[in-house]
Design an enzyme around this catalytic site. Structure first.
Site, short mmCIF file in Angstrom:
data_model
loop_
_atom_site.label_atom_id
_atom_site.label_comp_id
_atom_site.label_asym_id
_atom_site.label_seq_id
_atom_site.Cartn_x
_atom_site.Cartn_y
_atom_site.Cartn_z
N LYS A 59 24.22 13.39 6.37
CA LYS A 59 24.44 11.98 6.69
C LYS A 59 24.91 11.96 8.14
O LYS A 59 26.07 12.26 8.44
CB LYS A 59 25.48 11.34 5.76
CG LYS A 59 25.70 9.86 6.03
CD LYS A 59 26.71 9.29 5.07
CE LYS A 59 26.78 7.78 5.07
NZ LYS A 59 26.70 7.10 6.32
N PHE A 87 14.48 10.40 9.07
CA PHE A 87 14.61 10.66 7.63
C PHE A 87 13.64 9.87 6.75
O PHE A 87 13.60 10.07 5.55
CB PHE A 87 16.05 10.46 7.15
CG PHE A 87 16.68 9.14 7.51
CD1 PHE A 87 16.32 7.98 6.85
CD2 PHE A 87 17.64 9.06 8.50
CE1 PHE A 87 16.89 6.77 7.17
CE2 PHE A 87 18.22 7.85 8.84
CZ PHE A 87 17.85 6.69 8.17
N GLU A 127 18.31 8.42 12.47
CA GLU A 127 19.66 8.18 12.98
C GLU A 127 19.76 8.87 14.34
O GLU A 127 19.49 10.08 14.45
CB GLU A 127 20.66 8.77 11.97
CG GLU A 127 22.08 8.36 12.19
CD GLU A 127 22.45 7.08 11.44
OE1 GLU A 127 21.58 6.41 10.83
OE2 GLU A 127 23.65 6.74 11.48
N ARG A 130 21.46 3.81 13.34
CA ARG A 130 20.22 3.79 12.57
C ARG A 130 19.13 3.10 13.38
O ARG A 130 19.36 2.03 13.94
CB ARG A 130 20.45 3.06 11.26
CG ARG A 130 19.24 3.09 10.34
CD ARG A 130 19.59 2.63 8.97
NE ARG A 130 18.51 2.82 8.04
CZ ARG A 130 18.67 2.78 6.73
NH1 ARG A 130 19.86 2.59 6.22
NH2 ARG A 130 17.65 2.94 5.93
N ARG A 150 19.61 -1.57 12.60
CA ARG A 150 19.58 -2.01 11.20
C ARG A 150 19.76 -3.51 11.09
O ARG A 150 19.41 -4.12 10.09
CB ARG A 150 20.62 -1.26 10.36
CG ARG A 150 22.04 -1.46 10.84
CD ARG A 150 22.99 -0.51 10.16
NE ARG A 150 23.29 -0.93 8.81
CZ ARG A 150 23.91 -0.18 7.92
NH1 ARG A 150 24.26 1.04 8.25
NH2 ARG A 150 24.19 -0.64 6.74
P1 AMP Z 1 25.31 2.86 4.42
O1 AMP Z 1 24.91 2.24 5.71
O2 AMP Z 1 26.76 2.78 4.18
O3 AMP Z 1 24.48 2.40 3.27
O4 AMP Z 1 25.04 4.43 4.56
C1 AMP Z 1 23.80 4.87 4.82
C2 AMP Z 1 23.61 5.02 6.31
O5 AMP Z 1 23.66 6.38 6.66
C3 AMP Z 1 22.25 4.57 6.70
O6 AMP Z 1 22.30 3.20 7.04
C4 AMP Z 1 21.91 5.42 7.90
O7 AMP Z 1 22.25 4.73 9.07
C5 AMP Z 1 22.84 6.59 7.78
N1 AMP Z 1 22.16 7.88 7.60
C6 AMP Z 1 22.51 9.00 8.23
N2 AMP Z 1 21.76 10.03 7.84
C7 AMP Z 1 20.88 9.57 6.92
C8 AMP Z 1 19.86 10.16 6.14
N3 AMP Z 1 19.59 11.46 6.21
N4 AMP Z 1 19.18 9.35 5.29
C9 AMP Z 1 19.45 8.04 5.19
N5 AMP Z 1 20.42 7.42 5.90
C10 AMP Z 1 21.14 8.17 6.76
#
Ligand code: AMP
Length: 653
Positions: free
Chosen positions: A344, A435, A394, A349, A364
């Protein structure tokens, strides 16, 4: 359509608290308006004239609107601000103040919805030094031709929120009711209406192509207006099964299959059809992110048209979001095994659209940040081996000297930077970790399995220093997953994502097929000073443990929270409630039926979500969602964290 007519609809919607009524009023409006008006209407309903161009925004603050109203109405701004404070709504303020301006009372407006939309859409191309002034002039001239009611809704539209309960969900329902209604659904959707009213509606139909279930025709024939109804409409009689086949084989395309209504006694079937169209509207929305377009196509071509809607290059879609996982055990159970574990990455993003040499990068929030990241644009042009695609990744900051990853806060300033971009990109270079892929070779990839999308990424990306595919491990082993997680943290990343290999990409949803796992925050070492007996299956042993930190000034232990999660029920899973109960029972100082107070001796490592100031505990702080990590037999109570530590952590968080 005149803007005043639309405002009258808005008033009706505002006055009707029931959702179903709001939907029906909108459905009626969508049905009555002209096809070339419906896009503008939907945009005004959602107070967003840039639905087809989501990178654009009006960029006008409420304060500036107040100033414009002041100029347009010749009322002092102070009076407007006072009234605004009283009403709490700038639109209502505009309307109230309008009525104080007697010379305008007899004025009647002729502005059309197209005038409003076209004028506001001009904001997209207004740039430069006098941009704000030009925008104010446009709004002032609109206000100048408004009635009070129109001023109310114009203000709300410019602010970006009508506050009358029209959401995207309500618009979707109104499209469904307005354009895909057979009498059956209508009956179901308007549950409060009686059958008599529904039949009256049926008999009002004229020049309509209607399918009627054979079983029902005898019933209809008995009604007194039936003959006229039959004369006025084109009726086709079908058996129940034939109706089903008809609707499953042919889509709801009025022009093609010449059917406007279906009257059937089969409620189940009505439900099935409703679900089918509902799903179609949802997937169309996910692919286009534009309800105005969907409403227009539904009005023009019905389901047949919706079937043709798909993702388009340079029209960014909402991104798929992850849910939280508590642990790998939890994640594997929810996502299934084997699953893909990925770093992660802690960065920005990016959703990147490419068509030959044209590249656009969106955040995003769907803001266009192409100009701010020239090195990504360059890397994509050179290293993605396909003509067109939409990929997601990312962008993570790296230290220009050590080449180590740096946290998000260093590179976040690059998003808004409009000048000296090269300088900043040299100071805070980024690496893109890709990703996902959602579009390829002219087609949407949204419905493809994640594993297939990933394989495609591996095929088309030429990896180098600036462009990498997200590190991934496909595993069913908790042990391997944990090792991978440690590696991610060691590499300065936030944690890991855990993904279902068969999942489609679902835009705009926080889905259960992609989970995130990261350390809650730093852990604390605290001492147990008391505990409460459990209930239910935990009856007989202690299940909630009172935690304390140390007051470094006095050496006293001060309470900070209660720990009830992270301990296990079964021995083979780790430290159990029973284990901890047995340990502290040896040190009980005081006991009641429900609780015990113990000598501060057992030190535990605890994770938590958040630290809050609180009067509930002696330390002056409370841990939100503390979670047991492990017993620290190597530490005694004098080694635990102090109030000073806690204050520092609170400041940092
Ligand atoms: P959230 O935004 O809290 O839903 O967490 C997911 C976020 O992690 C995504 O919006 C991406 O910006 C970030 N991210 C980082 N690495 C990855 C990955 N390998 N796959 C998907 N999301 C990722």
């Amino acid at each position: 359509m005149l803007f005043s007519q639309l405002c009258a609809y808005f008033e009706k919607i505002q006055d009707n608290p029931s959702q179903i009524h709001k939907i029906n009023i909108l459905a009626e409006l969508f049905g009555k308006c002209k096809t070339d008006e419906i896009e503008n209407i939907v945009m005004l309903c959602l107070a967003n004239v840039f639905l087809s161009n989501p990178e654009k925004e009006l960029g006008i603050s409420s304060n500036l609107i107040a100033e414009t109203i002041s100029k347009a109405f010749c009322i002092k701004k102070k009076i407007i601000m006072n009234e605004w404070q009283k009403t709490g709504d700038l639109g209502i303020t505009a309307q109230n103040l309008f009525f104080k301006k007697t010379q305008k009372m007899l004025f009647s407006s002729k502005i059309s919805i197209c005038d409003v939309v076209a004028n506001l859409q001009k904001f997209a191309i207004i740039e430069g030094k006098n941009a704000q002034l030009k925008k104010i002039q446009i709004i002032s001239s609109l206000f100048g031709s408004c009635t009070g009611l129109e001023a109310k809704y114009l203000s709300k539209i410019i602010i970006g929120n009508l506050r009358i309960g029209i959401s995207e969900g309500i618009i979707k329902e109104a499209i469904l009711t307005g354009f895909f209604t057979n009498i059956l659904w209508k009956n179901m959707l308007l549950q409060k209406r009686d059958k008599k009213q529904v039949f009256e509606e049926i008999f009002e139909l004229k020049n309509t192509n209607i399918i009627i279930e054979k079983k029902i025709i005898d019933f209809l024939k008995k009604k007194k207006n039936f003959d006229l109804f039959k004369k006025n409409n084109k009726i086709k009689l079908l058996e129940k099964k034939e109706i089903k086949d008809f609707f499953y084989k042919n889509s709801f395309f009025k022009k093609k299959n010449k059917i406007d209504f279906c009257i059937s006694g089969e409620t189940e079937f009505g439900n099935e059809l409703k679900n089918k169209i509902e799903k179609k509207i949802d997937t169309s929305f996910q692919a286009t992110n534009n309800l105005a377009l969907i409403a227009k196509i539904a009005k023009q071509e019905g389901e047949f048209g919706l079937n043709k809607l798909d993702m388009k290059l340079f029209c960014p879609i909402k991104v798929m979001l992850a849910q939280k996982a508590q642990s790998f055990e939890d994640a594997f159970e929810r996502v299934g095994i084997p699953s893909a574990i990925e770093y992660k990455y802690d960065g920005i993003r990016m959703q990147i659209h490419k068509n030959k040499d044209k590249i656009q990068i969106y955040t995003r929030k769907l803001e266009n940040i192409t100009k701010q990241f020239p090195e990504i644009e360059h890397a994509i042009k050179k290293n993605i081996l396909c003509e067109n695609c939409v990929i997601e990744g990312e962008a993570v900051g790296i230290d220009a000297n050590t080449k180590k990853y740096i946290p998000f806060q260093y590179i976040s300033q690059r998003i808004k930077r409009k000048y000296r971009i090269k300088e900043l990109s040299e100071k805070f270079p980024v690496v893109l970790h890709i990703f996902d892929i959602t579009y390829f070779a002219g087609k949407s990839m949204l419905l493809e399995k994640f594993s297939k999308r990933r394989k495609l990424l591996e095929k088309i990306i030429k990896q180098n220093n600036a462009l990498l595919i997200a590190k991934q491990l496909i595993t069913s082993s908790i042990k391997d997953a944990k090792e991978f997680y440690k590696l991610a943290l060691k590499d300065n990343q936030e944690g890991v994502m855990i993904k279902n290999l068969n999942s489609p990409y679902i835009p705009g949803s926080r889905v259960g097929t992609m989970l995130k796992l990261k350390p809650i925050l730093d852990t604390l070492d605290l001492v147990i000073v008391g505990a409460e007996y459990g209930k239910g299956k935990r009856k007989g042993y202690l299940s909630s443990f009172l935690l304390a930190c140390k007051d470094e000034k006095t050496g006293e232990f001060k309470t900070i929270g209660k720990l009830g999660t992270g301990l296990k029920e079964k021995q083979e899973q780790g430290t159990t409630f029973m284990d901890l109960s047995n340990l502290i029972k040896e040190d009980i100082l005081m006991q009641t039926d429900l609780s015990v107070f113990v000598k501060p001796k057992i030190v535990v490592e605890v994770a938590y979500e958040e630290m809050q100031k609180s009067t509930n505990y002696e330390s002056g702080y409370a841990l939100r969602f503390p979670r047991f990590i492990q017993i620290r037999p190597d530490k005694d109570a004098s080694d635990i964290n102090t109030i000073k530590d806690i204050e520092l952590l609170k400041k940092l968080s």
